[in-house]
Scaffold this motif. Structure first.
Motif, PDB file in Angstrom:
ATOM      1  N   PRO A  27      57.534 105.644  41.268  1.00 59.95           N
ATOM      2  CA  PRO A  27      56.886 104.467  40.688  1.00 59.95           C
ATOM      3  C   PRO A  27      57.626 104.063  39.425  1.00 59.95           C
ATOM      4  N   ALA A  28      57.869 102.794  39.304  1.00 62.53           N
ATOM      5  CA  ALA A  28      58.605 102.292  38.148  1.00 62.53           C
ATOM      6  C   ALA A  28      57.779 102.506  36.890  1.00 62.53           C
ATOM      7  N   THR A  29      58.484 102.879  35.856  1.00 65.30           N
ATOM      8  CA  THR A  29      57.801 103.031  34.582  1.00 65.30           C
ATOM      9  C   THR A  29      57.355 101.648  34.139  1.00 65.30           C
ATOM     10  N   PRO A  30      56.077 101.497  33.886  1.00 66.34           N
ATOM     11  CA  PRO A  30      55.624 100.161  33.509  1.00 66.34           C
ATOM     12  C   PRO A  30      56.227  99.753  32.180  1.00 66.34           C
ATOM     13  N   SER A  31      56.706  98.536  32.140  1.00 63.66           N
ATOM     14  CA  SER A  31      57.253  98.055  30.878  1.00 63.66           C
ATOM     15  C   SER A  31      56.081  97.675  29.989  1.00 63.66           C
ATOM     16  N   PRO A  32      56.290  97.807  28.675  1.00 63.70           N
ATOM     17  CA  PRO A  32      55.173  97.495  27.792  1.00 63.70           C
ATOM     18  C   PRO A  32      54.809  96.018  27.859  1.00 63.70           C
ATOM     19  N   ALA A  33      53.544  95.748  27.620  1.00 65.91           N
ATOM     20  CA  ALA A  33      53.090  94.364  27.538  1.00 65.91           C
ATOM     21  C   ALA A  33      53.794  93.726  26.348  1.00 65.91           C
ATOM     22  N   ALA A  34      54.069  92.436  26.433  1.00 67.81           N
ATOM     23  CA  ALA A  34      54.808  91.767  25.361  1.00 67.81           C
ATOM     24  C   ALA A  34      53.991  90.631  24.756  1.00 67.81           C
ATOM     25  N   LEU A  35      54.016  90.577  23.440  1.00 68.94           N
ATOM     26  CA  LEU A  35      53.382  89.517  22.676  1.00 68.94           C
ATOM     27  C   LEU A  35      54.484  88.882  21.845  1.00 68.94           C
ATOM     28  N   VAL A  36      54.607  87.575  21.901  1.00 71.66           N
ATOM     29  CA  VAL A  36      55.689  86.883  21.207  1.00 71.66           C
ATOM     30  C   VAL A  36      55.140  86.223  19.947  1.00 71.66           C
ATOM     31  N   LEU A  37      55.783  86.523  18.817  1.00 82.52           N
ATOM     32  CA  LEU A  37      55.438  85.885  17.546  1.00 82.52           C
ATOM     33  C   LEU A  37      56.517  84.867  17.222  1.00 82.52           C
ATOM     34  N   SER A  38      56.110  83.707  16.755  1.00 80.37           N
ATOM     35  CA  SER A  38      57.080  82.703  16.329  1.00 80.37           C
ATOM     36  C   SER A  38      56.541  82.013  15.095  1.00 80.37           C
ATOM     37  N   GLN A  39      57.413  81.349  14.384  1.00 77.50           N
ATOM     38  CA  GLN A  39      57.020  80.631  13.175  1.00 77.50           C
ATOM     39  C   GLN A  39      56.226  79.410  13.577  1.00 77.50           C
ATOM     40  N   PRO A  40      55.358  78.940  12.789  1.00 74.26           N
ATOM     41  CA  PRO A  40      54.812  79.599  11.609  1.00 74.26           C
ATOM     42  C   PRO A  40      53.650  80.507  11.994  1.00 74.26           C
ATOM     43  N   VAL A  41      53.549  81.631  11.313  1.00 73.34           N
ATOM     44  CA  VAL A  41      52.420  82.534  11.486  1.00 73.34           C
ATOM     45  C   VAL A  41      51.515  82.309  10.285  1.00 73.34           C
ATOM     46  N   THR A  42      50.278  81.931  10.555  1.00 72.03           N
ATOM     47  CA  THR A  42      49.328  81.678   9.473  1.00 72.03           C
ATOM     48  C   THR A  42      48.245  82.744   9.501  1.00 72.03           C
ATOM     49  N   ARG A  43      47.553  82.863   8.389  1.00 77.80           N
ATOM     50  CA  ARG A  43      46.459  83.843   8.328  1.00 77.80           C
ATOM     51  C   ARG A  43      45.367  83.509   9.327  1.00 77.80           C
ATOM     52  N   ALA A  44      45.134  82.239   9.557  1.00 78.29           N
ATOM     53  CA  ALA A  44      44.108  81.831  10.520  1.00 78.29           C
ATOM     54  C   ALA A  44      44.470  82.263  11.932  1.00 78.29           C
ATOM     55  N   GLU A  45      45.748  82.436  12.208  1.00 81.29           N
ATOM     56  CA  GLU A  45      46.211  82.785  13.547  1.00 81.29           C
ATOM     57  C   GLU A  45      46.156  84.286  13.817  1.00 81.29           C
ATOM     58  N   VAL A  46      46.037  85.105  12.793  1.00 78.68           N
ATOM     59  CA  VAL A  46      46.106  86.555  12.948  1.00 78.68           C
ATOM     60  C   VAL A  46      45.020  87.085  13.878  1.00 78.68           C
ATOM     61  N   GLU A  47      43.792  86.620  13.715  1.00 83.49           N
ATOM     62  CA  GLU A  47      42.696  87.097  14.564  1.00 83.49           C
ATOM     63  C   GLU A  47      42.944  86.735  16.029  1.00 83.49           C
ATOM     64  N   ARG A  48      43.445  85.536  16.275  1.00 83.37           N
ATOM     65  CA  ARG A  48      43.756  85.115  17.651  1.00 83.37           C
ATOM     66  C   ARG A  48      44.847  85.997  18.252  1.00 83.37           C
ATOM     67  N   LEU A  49      45.856  86.340  17.451  1.00 82.17           N
ATOM     68  CA  LEU A  49      46.929  87.222  17.927  1.00 82.17           C
ATOM     69  C   LEU A  49      46.381  88.598  18.290  1.00 82.17           C
ATOM     70  N   CYS A  50      45.459  89.112  17.492  1.00 82.87           N
ATOM     71  CA  CYS A  50      44.860  90.415  17.787  1.00 82.87           C
ATOM     72  C   CYS A  50      44.065  90.377  19.087  1.00 82.87           C
ATOM     73  N   ARG A  51      43.343  89.284  19.324  1.00 80.09           N
ATOM     74  CA  ARG A  51      42.606  89.141  20.584  1.00 80.09           C
ATOM     75  C   ARG A  51      43.565  89.064  21.768  1.00 80.09           C
ATOM     76  N   ARG A  52      44.675  88.338  21.599  1.00 83.20           N
ATOM     77  CA  ARG A  52      45.675  88.249  22.680  1.00 83.20           C
ATOM     78  C   ARG A  52      46.276  89.612  22.975  1.00 83.20           C
ATOM     79  N   LEU A  53      46.526  90.395  21.923  1.00 79.57           N
ATOM     80  CA  LEU A  53      47.083  91.730  22.123  1.00 79.57           C
ATOM     81  C   LEU A  53      46.097  92.591  22.909  1.00 79.57           C
ATOM     82  N   GLY A  54      44.814  92.519  22.555  1.00 78.90           N
ATOM     83  CA  GLY A  54      43.802  93.278  23.288  1.00 78.90           C
ATOM     84  C   GLY A  54      43.730  92.870  24.748  1.00 78.90           C
ATOM     85  N   ALA A  55      43.870  91.585  25.024  1.00 79.03           N
ATOM     86  CA  ALA A  55      43.853  91.110  26.413  1.00 79.03           C
ATOM     87  C   ALA A  55      45.092  91.574  27.172  1.00 79.03           C
ATOM     88  N   LEU A  56      46.235  91.607  26.489  1.00 76.83           N
ATOM     89  CA  LEU A  56      47.466  92.076  27.143  1.00 76.83           C
ATOM     90  C   LEU A  56      47.373  93.539  27.518  1.00 76.83           C
TER      91      LEU A  56
END
Length: 144
Positions: free
Chosen positions: A14-43
C-alpha cells in the motif's frame, strides 16, 4: 521437461499516504486564521496519526501575522494528533521563524505514544496553607 514456474510478482504494498496539503498565500490576515484552522481540521479528517503539509510558497512577504497563522495551524494539528510540515518556505520566512524562536516548534513531529485529541492539561497547583500573619514589632517590645 517443464520450464521453471513463473514467479509470482510481489503484491503491491500500500502506498504511503501523502500528507494532506494546505496552501497559504498572501495576504494572510488575522481574520483568516480561524478559517485556515477549520480547513486544516477538515483536511486531516479528525483525530488520528498522520501529517499535514502547509505550503507557504505563495507567501512572498512574510510578517508576524503569517507566523501567528502558522503557530495556530501547528497547535490545531497537534490537537488532532498530527505532525505538520512546512513546504516551500523561503529564506525570509525561515529567518523570521528563527527570530521568533518558532522554527523548531512549527516543524517538530507530533508527540508519539499519546492518544490523539486535546492536549492533556495539568492539575491545579496545590497551594500551601497560609501560616498566619507575622506579628509586627512594637516599639516598646524588648529585643529577643
Amino acid at each position: 521437461m517443464a520450464g521453471p514456474e513463473p514467479e509470482n510478482p510481489p503484491a503491491p504494498s500500500p502506498a504511503t499516504p501523502s500528507p494532506a496539503a494546505l496552501v497559504l498565500s498572501q495576504p494572510v490576515t488575522r481574520a483568516e486564521v480561524e478559517r485556515l484552522c477549520r480547513r486544516l481540521g477538515a483536511l486531516v479528517g479528525g483525530p488520528g496519526p498522520g501529517s499535514v503539509a502547509v505550503d507557504v510558497g505563495g507567501v512572498r512577504r512574510p510578517d508576524l501575522t503569517v507566523v501567528e497563522a502558522l503557530a495556530r495551524l501547528r497547535l490545531t494539528a497537534r490537537r488532532l494528533g498530527c505532525g505538520m510540515q512546512l513546504l516551500n518556505a523561503g529564506g525570509e520566512l525561515r529567518r523570521l521563524l528563527a527570530w521568533t524562536g518558532l522554527d523548531e516548534a512549527l516543524t517538530a513531529p507530533a508527540p508519539s505514544g499519546r492518544a490523539p485529541g486535546p492536549e492533556p492539561r495539568g492539575e491545579a497547583e496545590q497551594r500551601e496553607e497560609a501560616l498566619g500573619v507575622q506579628e509586627g514589632v512594637e516599639p516598646r517590645d524588648p529585643a529577643a
